[in-house]
Write an enzyme that holds these catalytic residues in place. Structure first.
Site, short mmCIF file in Angstrom:
data_model
loop_
_atom_site.label_atom_id
_atom_site.label_comp_id
_atom_site.label_asym_id
_atom_site.label_seq_id
_atom_site.Cartn_x
_atom_site.Cartn_y
_atom_site.Cartn_z
N SER A 115 0.79 -1.23 0.00
CA SER A 115 0.00 0.00 0.00
C SER A 115 0.83 1.28 0.00
O SER A 115 1.61 1.50 -0.92
CB SER A 115 -0.96 -0.04 1.18
N HIS A 116 0.69 2.07 1.06
CA HIS A 116 1.34 3.39 1.08
C HIS A 116 2.81 3.31 1.49
O HIS A 116 3.50 4.33 1.51
CB HIS A 116 0.59 4.29 2.07
N ASP A 281 -3.16 6.17 -3.31
CA ASP A 281 -1.95 5.58 -2.72
C ASP A 281 -1.41 4.43 -3.58
O ASP A 281 -1.87 4.20 -4.70
CB ASP A 281 -2.23 5.12 -1.29
N ASP A 283 -1.71 1.18 -3.73
CA ASP A 283 -2.58 0.15 -4.30
C ASP A 283 -3.96 0.68 -4.67
O ASP A 283 -4.86 -0.12 -4.98
CB ASP A 283 -2.70 -1.02 -3.32
N ASP A 285 -6.38 2.24 -2.99
CA ASP A 285 -7.59 2.19 -2.16
C ASP A 285 -7.79 3.44 -1.31
O ASP A 285 -8.86 3.65 -0.76
CB ASP A 285 -7.63 0.91 -1.30
N ARG A 286 -6.75 4.29 -1.22
CA ARG A 286 -6.93 5.52 -0.44
C ARG A 286 -7.20 6.71 -1.36
O ARG A 286 -6.86 6.66 -2.54
CB ARG A 286 -5.65 5.83 0.35
N SER A 369 -7.74 7.43 7.77
CA SER A 369 -6.49 7.32 7.04
C SER A 369 -6.70 7.43 5.54
O SER A 369 -6.07 6.72 4.77
CB SER A 369 -5.83 5.99 7.38
N LYS A 380 -11.71 -0.38 0.52
CA LYS A 380 -11.82 1.06 0.29
C LYS A 380 -11.38 1.34 -1.15
O LYS A 380 -10.70 0.52 -1.76
CB LYS A 380 -11.01 1.85 1.31
C1 VG1 Z 1 -3.24 1.91 8.37
C2 VG1 Z 1 -4.45 2.79 8.59
C3 VG1 Z 1 -5.72 1.97 8.49
C4 VG1 Z 1 -5.76 1.25 7.15
C5 VG1 Z 1 -4.50 0.43 6.98
C6 VG1 Z 1 -4.43 -0.22 5.61
O1 VG1 Z 1 -3.18 0.93 9.37
O2 VG1 Z 1 -4.37 3.44 9.83
O3 VG1 Z 1 -6.82 2.83 8.64
O4 VG1 Z 1 -6.88 0.41 7.08
O5 VG1 Z 1 -3.35 1.27 7.11
O6 VG1 Z 1 -4.53 0.73 4.61
P1 VG1 Z 1 -2.20 1.05 10.66
O7 VG1 Z 1 -2.34 -0.23 11.39
O8 VG1 Z 1 -0.83 1.32 10.13
O9 VG1 Z 1 -2.69 2.25 11.42
V1 VG1 Z 1 -3.59 0.55 3.22
O10 VG1 Z 1 -4.14 1.70 2.10
O11 VG1 Z 1 -2.07 0.69 3.84
O12 VG1 Z 1 -3.89 -1.01 2.73
CO CO Z 2 -3.68 1.25 0.29
#
Ligand code: VG1
Ligand code: CO
Length: 547
Positions: A115-116, A281, A283, A285-286, A369, A380
């Site tokens: 992801s990010h 982001d 992947d 989804d954000r 987030s 998302k």
């Molecule tokens: C973070 C965010 C959470 C989100 C998760 C995956 O998790 O806070 O809201 O669902 O990333 O998003 P954490 O445990 O680091 O707070 V993504 O777009 O990274 O798949």
């Molecule tokens: Co993501």
């Protein structure tokens, strides 16, 4: 043709425990012999009934994506899958993978993404499993996968040449068919069925409306080109950084004011001529939504989407309910109350929304987030949120910042910010959280940084559909008047620990709405440090990222 399965002896690796969203580790960890194979085998061993069924496979195109796809294709053949739908060049955004699983009624899907998190040979890689509803596997499944990784002695694969992922169409690996699919088509068709594309196209054609979409060199580039520029007719150049790169050009593909500073800067500069900005982001989804000189807080965005649902074809019939993660601000709760619909509060991570969406209890979901989505998929969805906003802008003919300000006037403003303290030694982060937990009984009624604490707990959740229980999901400190401070440790990082401090204060009085966010939250920031001893324990003078 028959499939000749090769069984390779292996032994457990420690630490293959999925976090908030799958297993994320440094690329170098995933490059160890058998590391990926063990985890994939643990997933396949946890499944039952996959023989002859369809698996969806794709990732965000980050470094190691191509290698991992070929490994998983061979292992899927050995596991008895009948078909794998794989995105061309191994690409599928997270929401697109969810859409493909649902459309083709697949057995499940594997998504390769961190992801990010940053990419490249020194960056991060990740893998997660989605169920047949298109959503991330729930905790009981990921716990079972983890247990399996701890006892694994063998994985199964086949001997087959690498599949040419550049060519659409079918090829075989043993008895299994590999269908290389267009990663965009099914997803774009789904989005087109939800929104008023004609009206959005009209907005994008107006000379006085200019938008920029920043794909951050991540997976949404091809999706945004196809949907915004080709289908909706936005001028070429609307999508920037639209070519996915394995290392995201060295940045973090994280659409927040730090990593998407260029976009925020452009919208703050009148000479850019831009009226609306958005980003997604790694992947896809954000989402980040930016108006003229105005970054929309993701929590506010969820509330605005809910309040304006009647303008969107797919949601005009009404919302069944809304859901937000616990640390997300309570702005959407006020909208739900006005609409007379339920509002659910879940732990962090999209996997907790799946049962509510499946049961028809919620239509829109969101997280602070930068994640918002609906029942159209079970993830998302970044571009979905952007199109939702464009649809609202097109109908209301009002700039994004004015829409948010008017929303505050009607519902009050939940002033909100998240402070991230990154790269803390794990031992210190755990100590900080344990000390807070130990103090919970004495906090209600206590005076802290001049403010009276009314309640404090460690958030626990019972899923209203399946009754499953999840504890220790974040420490909440509640004050009179709806202010909150929440503490939790990130479950997506790969180095040390990240402490997230979520700050929220409700301001009803419109004359106070323009006070800068950090200023309005200053008393809570002081309280957070005093109650958790953040500076003293971590040795950090302040947060790394404020969003
Ligand atoms: C973070 C965010 C959470 C989100 C998760 C995956 O998790 O806070 O809201 O669902 O990333 O998003 P954490 O445990 O680091 O707070 V993504 O777009 O990274 O798949
Ligand atoms: Co993501």
């Amino acid at each position: 043709m028959t499939t000749n399965v090769i069984s390779v002896p292996s032994a457990p690796f420690s630490g293959q425990k999925p976090g908030t969203s799958g297993l994320r580790k440094k690329v170098s960890v995933f490059q160890q012999a058998h590391y990926l194979e063990n985890f994939v085998q643990a997933i396949f061993d946890t499944l039952s009934g996959q023989q002859g069924k369809t698996l969806v496979l794709g990732g965000d195109g980050r470094y190691h994506n191509d290698v991992a796809i070929q490994v998983i294709l061979r292992m899927a053949a050995a596991a008895g899958f009948g078909r794998v739908l794989v995105g061309r060049q191994g690409i599928l955004s997270t929401p697109a993978a969810s859409a493909v699983i649902r459309k083709w009624q697949a057995f499940g899907g594997i998504i390769l993404s961190a992801s990010h998190n940053e990419g490249g040979p020194h960056g991060d890689f990740g893998i997660k499993y989605n169920l047949s509803n298109g959503g991330p596997a729930n905790e009981s499944f990921t716990d079972a996968v983890y247990r399996r990784t701890q006892e694994i002695t063998v994985y199964h694969t086949v001997d087959a040449p690498a599949v040419d992922l550049g060519r659409l169409g079918d090829v075989s690996i043993g008895d299994m068919v590999v269908s290389v699919i267009d990663p965009v088509a099914d997803y774009a068709e789904l989005l087109e069925s939800l929104f008023d594309f004609e009206r959005i196209a009209g907005l994008l054609a107006r000379p006085d409306f200019r938008m920029r979409f920043d794909a951050m060199h991540a997976v949404t580039g091809p999706y945004a080109h196809a949907i915004l520029e080709q289908r909706l007719g936005a001028p070429p150049g609307t999508v920037v950084n639209g070519i996915p790169l394995p290392d995201f050009a060295g940045g973090h593909p994280d659409p927040n004011p730090v990593w998407a500073a260029d976009l925020v800067g452009a919208l703050a500069d009148p000479s850019s001529g831009l009226s609306f900005g958005a980003a997604s982001d790694g992947d896809g989804d954000r989402n980040m939504i930016v108006g003229r000189n105005f970054v929309v807080s993701p929590s506010d965005s969820l509330a605005v989407l809910a309040a304006n649902h009647a303008l969107i074809p797919a949601y005009a019939g009404g919302l069944a309910g809304v859901a937000r993660s616990m640390p997300t601000s309570c702005a959407v709760d006020r909208v739900a109350q006005a609409l007379g619909i339920a509002c659910f509060e879940t732990p962090t991570g999209w996997k907790y929304f799946g049962s509510l969406l499946d049961a028809g209890k919620a239509t829109l979901c969101g997280e602070e987030s930068s994640g918002t989505g609906s029942n159209h998929v079970r993830e998302k969805d970044g571009l979905w949120a952007v199109l939702y906003w464009l649809n609202i802008l097109a109908v209301r003919d009002t700039p994004a910042d004015v829409i948010v300000r008017e929303h505050w006037q009607r519902f009050g403003r939940n002033v909100y910010s998240r402070h991230d303290y990154e790269g803390i030694e794990t031992e210190k982060a755990d100590r900080l959280m344990e000390a807070l937990r130990a103090r919970l009984p004495e906090l209600p009624g206590a005076l802290c940084a001049g403010q009276r604490i009314s309640a404090a707990d460690d958030f626990a959740y019972t899923d209203p559909v399946d009754g499953s229980r999840s504890g220790r999901q974040g420490i909440r400190i509640l004050l009179e008047g709806g202010s909150r401070v929440v503490f939790r440790l990130s479950g997506t990082g790969t180095e040390g620990a990240t402490l997230r401090v979520y700050l929220e204060r409700f301001v009803a009085d419109p004359s106070q709405h323009e006070i800068p966010t950090q200023e309005a939250l200053a008393p809570l920031i002081a309280l957070a440090d005093e109650v958790a001893q953040i500076k003293a324990i971590t040795g950090k003078a302040g947060p790394n990222v404020i969003s």
